[in-house]
Design an enzyme around this catalytic site. Structure first.
Site, short mmCIF file in Angstrom:
data_model
loop_
_atom_site.label_atom_id
_atom_site.label_comp_id
_atom_site.label_asym_id
_atom_site.label_seq_id
_atom_site.Cartn_x
_atom_site.Cartn_y
_atom_site.Cartn_z
N GLU A 40 0.85 -1.18 0.00
CA GLU A 40 0.00 0.00 0.00
C GLU A 40 0.90 1.24 0.00
OE1 GLU A 40 -3.48 1.77 3.00
OE2 GLU A 40 -1.86 0.54 3.80
N LYS A 106 -9.83 0.60 -1.69
CA LYS A 106 -9.93 0.08 -0.33
C LYS A 106 -11.31 0.32 0.27
CE LYS A 106 -7.49 0.60 4.12
NZ LYS A 106 -6.46 1.42 4.81
N CYS A 142 -4.45 -3.38 3.72
CA CYS A 142 -4.15 -3.02 5.10
C CYS A 142 -5.29 -3.33 6.07
CB CYS A 142 -3.74 -1.54 5.16
SG CYS A 142 -2.71 -1.13 6.59
#
Length: 258
Positions: A40, A106, A142
């Site tokens: 990321e 995300k 993440c």
């Protein structure tokens, strides 16, 4: 499938970070990898304003990534930022090369541990699975790794491998949680999990700039390979055919009731 993970430490300069990306692509190519997972925020580290770095999914940074991947003959997953609505950006994974051109925004934003990613980032809405050499590869970023439902949804959509790109926040117990969560999500989804994080920059920061400790996990939760906090590379051979066997003996997806 031979896969590579490039644990880099991004800077605040997107152009300079392309040099880091190019080095990882070349190393993965030389190792014979078919898939390279980068962290990321490979485009630009956290801790600086992200809107100035954000580019469209077909912008110059993504185009250079695509060229590097195509020239190397492999598929690359790399974290970037793309323009969102209302002055926010999207935290986007770009997937380029090897006949693949896709992206994932995300879904789960890091509004935790005193951070509020949603202040500056617009959430995505849909799980994404891409085809790499006939293998379904799911995408996660993440904080997503804390949500089992995303990983089972990716498995339902055909993933047998999930690439998790991260810039994990430091703190008491956080590195241990990173490994625990990666292993748990592999077991939840009976997928290989390729968890690639930003290296620890070695400088204290209030921003989630990385702790390193990238790892590759089997569908039974076994750590097949891992790194420490410093920049480094992993090259691991995984057999996607193993997923079918594991799902036969451990049919958690088929046995779900909720």
């Amino acid at each position: 499938m031979r896969i590579a993970l490039g644990q880099i430490s991004s800077t605040a300069d997107p152009r300079a970070n392309l040099d880091l990306v190019a080095a990882e692509v070349a190393a993965a190519r030389d190792a014979g990898a078919r898939l390279l997972v980068l962290p990321e925020a490979a485009m630009c580290r956290f801790g600086v304003p992200l809107a100035p770095a954000a580019e469209p999914v077909d912008g110059p940074w993504a185009s250079t990534l695509e060229r590097l991947a195509d020239e190397a003959g492999l598929t690359v997953v790399a974290g970037a930022f793309t323009p969102g609505e209302g002055g926010r950006v999207r935290n986007t994974l770009l997937v380029r090369g090897g006949g693949v051109r896709a992206h994932y925004d995300k879904v789960h934003l890091y509004d935790a541990f005193g951070h509020a990613e949603s202040d500056t980032v617009e959430p995505g809405r849909e799980p994404v699975v891409v085809d790499v050499d006939g293998v379904g590869v799911g995408l996660a970023t993440c904080y997503d790794v804390r949500f089992p439902g995303l990983f089972t949804a990716l498995a339902d959509r055909g993933a047998s491998v999930v690439a998790v790109a991260a810039s994990w926040g430091a703190g008491p117990g956080k590195a241990e949680q990173w490994e625990l969560l990666a292993r748990a999500r592999a077991l939840d989804s009976t997928c290989f999990v390729l968890a690639c994080g930003q290296a620890d920059p070695g400088v204290p920061s209030d921003a989630p700039t990385g702790v390193g400790r990238s790892l590759v996990v089997s569908p039974l939760g076994e750590v097949l390979a891992g790194l420490g906090p410093a920049p480094g590379r992993l090259v691991v051979d995984v057999d996607p055919g193993e997923v079918g066997h594991v799902r036969g003996v451990l049919p958690v997806l088929a046995n779900r009731r909720f």
